[in-house]
Design an enzyme around this catalytic site. Structure first.
Site, PDB file in Angstrom:
ATOM      1  CE  LYS A 132      -3.644  -2.678   2.139  1.00  0.00           C
ATOM      2  NZ  LYS A 132      -4.815  -2.727   3.019  1.00  0.00           N
TER       3      LYS A 132
ATOM      4  CD  GLU B 188      -6.716  -0.210   1.265  1.00  0.00           C
ATOM      5  OE1 GLU B 188      -5.644  -0.044   0.669  1.00  0.00           O
ATOM      6  OE2 GLU B 188      -6.818  -0.947   2.276  1.00  0.00           O
TER       7      GLU B 188
ATOM      8  CD  GLU C 268      -7.557  -7.984  -0.449  1.00  0.00           C
ATOM      9  OE1 GLU C 268      -6.589  -8.345   0.233  1.00  0.00           O
ATOM     10  OE2 GLU C 268      -7.669  -6.860  -0.926  1.00  0.00           O
TER      11      GLU C 268
ATOM     12  N   GLY D 207      -7.398  -4.614   7.232  1.00  0.00           N
ATOM     13  CA  GLY D 207      -6.783  -3.669   8.144  1.00  0.00           C
ATOM     14  C   GLY D 207      -7.528  -3.510   9.461  1.00  0.00           C
TER      15      GLY D 207
ATOM     16  CB  SER E  37      -6.948  -9.159   9.358  1.00  0.00           C
ATOM     17  OG  SER E  37      -7.410  -7.812   9.373  1.00  0.00           O
TER      18      SER E  37
END
Ligand code: PGA
Length: 256
Positions: free
Chosen positions: A15, A101, A171, A177, A217
């Site tokens: 990221k 994201e 995901e 996260g 995670s």
């Protein structure tokens, strides 16, 4: 055909983290830690600015390079964008496309994901196509609808050969996260649903060969159990990929 015919694939999505010197330190440490790991594909995805430097470090190693995004034009008046030929030139073999994201903060849609996937494939770069539901989707019982929409949208128009050069990353957005991992059973349920969608759209043979990573995670403590599920073929790792030791442990848990 079962999981054994699919080589596990572990990718570290850095990221927006690491300067060039931090990327050098992390890559150098990781390269040593995973030097003996065979039977698993290992990928790191640094920011654009660190790609060429990381590529030099992993040359002749068992680590491959991914970018975190791509634009669909090769060159031209598109300020701020990076193209597939440029990413290839920097040493990439893979591109993460459609990360949640990017969908959430940068306006990525199924259409742009599909265009980027086709661009990557036409330049011999393997797309890691991210799909996943938000918490409210799951709570409202819409997980399968969202997954179907992301999978069919992202892979629209791909030939069987192109699909086989692609990786799907499931995901769940609520697990990214947050420290909240999907349970192995929850991951398996969606992975097997994705494989069924691919079977319906292509064939049982093609679907059985496509690799589907889990992301959200993933840590050394939960990686082995997640990857023991029959349709979980690896992991897309964010936070735990920023430490060489934890990422190497995750890589090792794929080959146990
Ligand atoms: P996380 O990120 O491992 O930090 O949850 C995963 C991802 O977004 O790819």
């Amino acid at each position: 055909m079962g999981r054994t015919m699919r080589t596990p694939i572990i990718a570290g999505n850095w990221k927006l983290n690491n300067t060039i010197s931090e990327a050098v330190a992390l890559t150098t440490a990781l390269k040593d830690l995973v030097a003996d790991c065979a039977g698993v594909e290992i990928i790191v995805a640094p920011t654009f600015t660190a790609l060429a430097t990381v590529s030099d470090i992993i040359r002749d190693s068992n680590i491959r390079l991914a970018a975190q995004d791509v634009y669909w034009e090769d060159s031209g008046a598109f300020t701020g964008e990076v193209s597939a030929p440029m990413l290839k030139d920097a040493g990439c073999d893979y591109i993460i496309i459609g990360h949640s994201e990017r969908r959430q903060y940068f306006g990525e849609t199924n259409e742009s994901v599909n265009q980027k996937v086709k661009t990557a494939l036409s330049h011999d770069l393997k797309p890691i196509i991210c799909v996943g539901e938000q918490l409210e989707d799951r709570e409202a019982g819409r997980t399968e609808t969202v997954i179907e929409n992301h999978v069919s949208g992202g892979t629209a128009g791909l030939s069987s050969a192109q699909l086989l050069s692609s990786i799907i990353a499931y995901e769940p957005v609520w697990a990214i996260g947050t420290g909240k991992t999907a349970t192995p059973a929850q991951a398996q349920e969606v992975h097997s649903y994705i494989r069924k969608l691919l079977k319906d759209a292509y064939s049982a043979d093609v679907a059985s060969q496509v690799r589907i990573q889990y992301g959200g995670s993933v840590k050394p403590e939960n990686a082995a159990e997640l990857m023991s599920q029959p349709d979980v073929d690896g992991a897309l790792v964010g936070g735990a990929s920023l430490q060489a030791e934890s990422f190497a442990e995750i890589v090792k848990s794929a080959i146990l």
